[in-house]
Motif scaffolding. Sequence first.
Motif, PDB file in Angstrom:
ATOM      1  N   ILE A 418      32.948  78.271  20.527  1.00 16.24           N
ATOM      2  CA  ILE A 418      34.168  78.725  19.864  1.00 16.24           C
ATOM      3  C   ILE A 418      35.235  78.913  20.939  1.00 16.24           C
ATOM      4  O   ILE A 418      34.955  79.454  22.017  1.00 16.24           O
ATOM      5  CB  ILE A 418      33.936  80.063  19.125  1.00 16.24           C
ATOM      6  CG1 ILE A 418      32.916  79.873  17.996  1.00 16.24           C
ATOM      7  CG2 ILE A 418      35.239  80.631  18.582  1.00 16.24           C
ATOM      8  CD1 ILE A 418      32.278  81.166  17.526  1.00 16.24           C
ATOM      9  N   VAL A 419      36.445  78.472  20.642  1.00 11.93           N
ATOM     10  CA  VAL A 419      37.576  78.751  21.527  1.00 11.93           C
ATOM     11  C   VAL A 419      38.502  79.696  20.786  1.00 11.93           C
ATOM     12  O   VAL A 419      39.038  79.361  19.729  1.00 11.93           O
ATOM     13  CB  VAL A 419      38.314  77.466  21.924  1.00 11.93           C
ATOM     14  CG1 VAL A 419      39.493  77.805  22.836  1.00 11.93           C
ATOM     15  CG2 VAL A 419      37.372  76.505  22.627  1.00 11.93           C
ATOM     16  N   ARG A 420      38.640  80.908  21.346  1.00 12.39           N
ATOM     17  CA  ARG A 420      39.464  81.954  20.726  1.00 12.39           C
ATOM     18  C   ARG A 420      40.634  82.232  21.661  1.00 12.39           C
ATOM     19  O   ARG A 420      40.429  82.758  22.758  1.00 12.39           O
ATOM     20  CB  ARG A 420      38.615  83.195  20.487  1.00 12.39           C
ATOM     21  CG  ARG A 420      39.325  84.335  19.779  1.00 12.39           C
ATOM     22  CD  ARG A 420      38.320  85.419  19.421  1.00 12.39           C
ATOM     23  NE  ARG A 420      37.328  84.941  18.442  1.00 12.39           N
ATOM     24  CZ  ARG A 420      36.138  85.492  18.269  1.00 12.39           C
ATOM     25  NH1 ARG A 420      35.752  86.522  19.028  1.00 12.39           N
ATOM     26  NH2 ARG A 420      35.310  85.004  17.350  1.00 12.39           N
ATOM     27  N   ASP A 421      41.827  81.846  21.233  1.00 13.95           N
ATOM     28  CA  ASP A 421      42.991  81.861  22.121  1.00 13.95           C
ATOM     29  C   ASP A 421      42.666  80.979  23.332  1.00 13.95           C
ATOM     30  O   ASP A 421      42.440  79.804  23.178  1.00 13.95           O
ATOM     31  CB  ASP A 421      43.355  83.291  22.512  1.00 13.95           C
ATOM     32  CG  ASP A 421      43.746  84.120  21.278  1.00 13.95           C
ATOM     33  OD1 ASP A 421      44.382  83.550  20.367  1.00 13.95           O
ATOM     34  OD2 ASP A 421      43.397  85.317  21.222  1.00 13.95           O
ATOM     35  N   ASP A 422      42.580  81.570  24.523  1.00 10.14           N
ATOM     36  CA  ASP A 422      42.253  80.765  25.710  1.00 10.14           C
ATOM     37  C   ASP A 422      40.838  81.046  26.217  1.00 10.14           C
ATOM     38  O   ASP A 422      40.466  80.612  27.313  1.00 10.14           O
ATOM     39  CB  ASP A 422      43.249  81.041  26.842  1.00 10.14           C
ATOM     40  CG  ASP A 422      44.609  80.436  26.557  1.00 10.14           C
ATOM     41  OD1 ASP A 422      44.645  79.362  25.920  1.00 10.14           O
ATOM     42  OD2 ASP A 422      45.624  81.042  26.941  1.00 10.14           O
ATOM     43  N   THR A 423      40.048  81.751  25.421  1.00  9.60           N
ATOM     44  CA  THR A 423      38.709  82.143  25.851  1.00  9.60           C
ATOM     45  C   THR A 423      37.663  81.236  25.208  1.00  9.60           C
ATOM     46  O   THR A 423      37.687  80.998  23.998  1.00  9.60           O
ATOM     47  CB  THR A 423      38.418  83.607  25.455  1.00  9.60           C
ATOM     48  OG1 THR A 423      39.428  84.447  26.019  1.00  9.60           O
ATOM     49  CG2 THR A 423      37.053  84.042  25.974  1.00  9.60           C
ATOM     50  N   VAL A 424      36.738  80.732  26.028  1.00 12.89           N
ATOM     51  CA  VAL A 424      35.651  79.884  25.550  1.00 12.89           C
ATOM     52  C   VAL A 424      34.410  80.749  25.351  1.00 12.89           C
ATOM     53  O   VAL A 424      33.966  81.437  26.280  1.00 12.89           O
ATOM     54  CB  VAL A 424      35.343  78.754  26.544  1.00 12.89           C
ATOM     55  CG1 VAL A 424      34.164  77.915  26.046  1.00 12.89           C
ATOM     56  CG2 VAL A 424      36.578  77.885  26.751  1.00 12.89           C
ATOM     57  N   LEU A 425      33.844  80.727  24.149  1.00 18.37           N
ATOM     58  CA  LEU A 425      32.655  81.509  23.819  1.00 18.37           C
ATOM     59  C   LEU A 425      31.538  80.575  23.383  1.00 18.37           C
ATOM     60  O   LEU A 425      31.750  79.704  22.548  1.00 18.37           O
ATOM     61  CB  LEU A 425      32.959  82.491  22.675  1.00 18.37           C
ATOM     62  CG  LEU A 425      34.163  83.430  22.841  1.00 18.37           C
ATOM     63  CD1 LEU A 425      34.443  84.136  21.524  1.00 18.37           C
ATOM     64  CD2 LEU A 425      33.901  84.440  23.951  1.00 18.37           C
TER      65      LEU A 425
END
Length: 457
Positions: A418-425
Amino acid sequence: MNILILGSGQVGRTVARSLAREKSNNVTVVDTRQEKLDIIKDKLDIRTINGHASYPETLERAGAKDADILIALTESDEVNIVACEVAHALFDKASGKKTKKIARIRSSEYYSANLFSDNLMAVDLVINPEEIITNHIAEIIKLPGALEVLEFANGKVKMVAAKAQEGGALVGQPVRDLPSHMHGVESRVVAIYKKGKGMVPEGSTVISPGDEVFFIAAQEDILSVLKEMRKLEAPIKRIVIAGGGNIGERLARLLENTHNIKIIDKNIDTAKKLSETLNSTVVIHGDAADEELLLEEQIEKTDIFIAITDADEVNILSSMLAKKLGAKKVIALISKPAYSDLLMGSDIFDITISPLQVMLGVLLEQVRKGDVVKVHSLRRGNAEAIEAIAHGNSSTSDVVGKMIDDIKLPEGATISAIVRDDTVLMAHHDTIIRENDHVILFISQKEHIQDVEKLFE
């Protein structure tokens, strides 16, 4: 969805075959060659129209006024452009319905004039096959040891396919051990193909030498994960390109400032033109399947030999010869599906690239329902990796506000990252999807793609 495909060449047939497999699509193919249409109609449940693709009468018979998408894939740039213009002038304006128009345009002259910007032409999406394939090859060159490199979320996330080999830290170990090897790095093994047969890995699945492993990670972590699957290869420096056509020239221009490039081409006029327009690339007039020439050019010192002429047979033979003479790695561009089937699993070629499959993903992005923003077609169209945006809330969406474990994914589909804003999870069973998350999925069974689409409508 009503889909109108103009042109029944290899690309048109491949697109028609892929889209016709989805029950919700009604596909019509137009061509002047009845024998080509007969072959398609015998194999697929589609409608065919014999006629000139840009003629108003042909487009009317083909149902252009009711089409949701028009895909112009004839061998002529001019026919593709005119067909989109005619459909817009005669059918869009009359019905008030906006048909999405996609055109394959090869000539650089049309791009240099900026005709497709600022809505000057009635073409919603222009596809340049040579540019797409060039970028695909360049990504593989940047990551030695990778078989495929797939980008998502504007490059923030990459899914990589690599062949596991002895010496890789995770080879011979269960997938669940990956986190213990990767201190501070999150990654996920998405799929494993053992002797060509795909499987969705579980924690107890053991990676064996020769397995083709798809894994996903943030862009900056890809190299760290790759070395868990195989010994890292030295950076590629010396490249020999067989074929100085549009792809060969583009690739040389893209890489010549950072690599030692040689191009071999049989056509004297092409060789002269390349020698005048390229900067540091060495251009050789000759036959890439000539053993004496390859030895003279010290093929044994070549890091990668890339055969991208417009003839599959030349690409196959020259790659086999280069490998035999000592080239460390070979890439062959193979257009004909029959050849791809014969060569699948062959140890002679390190990487074979199907331009049809590379292009198919770009086209599927326009066809997919729901907010699907990226599609990669894999395993000869039998699998897909997609990026979709989640919308709504817990009461209106099938994914937003839900843990991944509670989302009803079809068989063979997994949420990988998942990419949330600029964060990769990386996706875990208890990860909760939020609105506007970019969700990356791997679907190993194409027949379930519509079920995945519905989740993101």
